[in-house]
Design an enzyme around this catalytic site. Sequence first.
Site, PDB file in Angstrom:
ATOM      1  N   ASP A  63       0.909  -1.189  -0.061  1.00 35.37           N
ATOM      2  CA  ASP A  63      -0.068   0.000   0.092  1.00 35.37           C
ATOM      3  C   ASP A  63       0.884   1.416  -0.009  1.00 35.37           C
ATOM      4  OD1 ASP A  63      -2.431   1.362   0.004  1.00 35.37           O
ATOM      5  OD2 ASP A  63      -3.296   0.383   1.570  1.00 35.37           O
TER       6      ASP A  63
ATOM      7  N   ASP B 262     -10.495   2.879  -3.256  1.00 36.93           N
ATOM      8  CA  ASP B 262     -11.118   1.694  -2.522  1.00 36.93           C
ATOM      9  C   ASP B 262     -12.370   1.285  -2.572  1.00 36.93           C
ATOM     10  OD1 ASP B 262      -8.577   1.290  -1.310  1.00 36.93           O
ATOM     11  OD2 ASP B 262      -9.105   1.484   0.835  1.00 36.93           O
TER      12      ASP B 262
END
Length: 433
Positions: free
Chosen positions: A160, A221
């Site tokens: 990430d 997301d």
Amino acid sequence: MAMKLVASVFILAVASFCQALENGLMRTPPMGWLAWERFRCNVDCKNDPQNCISENLFMEMADYLVTNGWKDLGYVYVNIDDCWTAKKRDAKGRLVPDPERFPHGIKALADYVHSKGLKLGIYGDLGIYTCGGYPGTKLNQIELDASTFAEWGVDMLKLDGCYSSAWYQAKGYPRMTRALNATGRHIAYSCSWPAYRGGLPPQVNYTLLSNICNLWRNYVDIQDSWDSVLSIVDWFSNHQDVLQPQAGPGHWNDPDTLIIGNFGLSEEQSRSQMALWTILAAPLLLSTDLRTISQSSKEILQNKLMIKINQDPLGIQGRRILQEKSYIEVFQRPLSCSASALVFFSRRTDMPYHYTTSLAKLNYTQNAIYEVQDVYTGEMISGLKITDKFTVVINPSGVVMWYLYPIMYLDQPFSFLNQFYKSETKKFYPFPL
Ligand SMILES: *[C@@H]1O[C@H](CO)[C@@H](O)[C@H](O)[C@H]1NC(C)=O
Ligand SMILES: *[C@@H]1O[C@H](CO)[C@@H](O)[C@H](O)[C@H]1NC(C)=O
């Protein structure tokens, strides 16, 4: 007996003609389960032991992948996301799992997952902290973390990009590729880099990404809602000229997890997400509770023809080929053996819509007779020519999805394929006339 023999020889010939060699990692989009969308950063094992991020959760999901038919269909990754570590690294600077939630450690979890014939994915963050505030991977910790993951027997890493910067990411993401390679263990690599840089050139260099990552999150997301699915589909479609050519065997765009089986989607919308992700050649990563998933959601996610299309060996991402009247969209994905998939998608919110078109209108130029299979109903349509008009009935926020392939070329009378077409029945007939 003779007829049977001819048939099986033919099927073998077609099968070997159509197969592609697979050797490297993720030659088709990865399939499995990923914790994030459904279980987030729930670390409260005292009050919510069944749903907190712990080794029990991953072991249970692994069990369900095996016993409920998922693994046999290709769903083999069990992927940990954020919030698995302790709040601090150990005395040697290594990442360690939270001792209460992962008392046996990640190596034991990897062994368990491997013993079931599955693979384990893990999560890191190139930066000071993970998005959830756990220890990140700083530039000088990249090699240490890569070798820790390799020692544990991890098969995939999602890296990430919270608490990071453009400069840091440009240094760090390629460095992790080299570090993973240097471990000698084949670890698939998912890069969240483009999602942190707006997902588009010139900030994002997709040529570089396909050289260093197996998949990458391009965009925000996913959340548990139809609005979220729509915004992702819109973004990928609006930028398909940039994104579509980047996907291929070993390197995939990732529109994020499937949310089917959760709370936000109706059955029609669930079918739509599955169909559109399949057109996008997207990873099929479930993020739902496999212990309680409904039969209808399971049927959508376990549709064999759908999975075959998603996993097509050519690995060509599909495109939105048509937008009509602001509420009908048609998507197409080319597949191996001259087959293709079509998705007719309705954004209407009133009632089933009767949409009439022809293959010619959808840019099919090969003058052939097509065999069509409806991916959700299994219904067959035989003998469709490109100029034939047909009507599909598309439910609100739903799809009709077709798998189609030519069975006879009208302008190539001596084509090998034509030998097997029997005109009276208009059926594909696997024997010479
Ligand atoms: C490392 O990279 C080389 C060259 O690209 C490749 O042949 C090899 O398979 C890689 N090894 C691992 C473990 O990824
Ligand atoms: C993108 O990356 C490739 C591969 O590293 C490189 O050759 C190319 O010059 C880069 N493109 C831009 C615009 O920076």
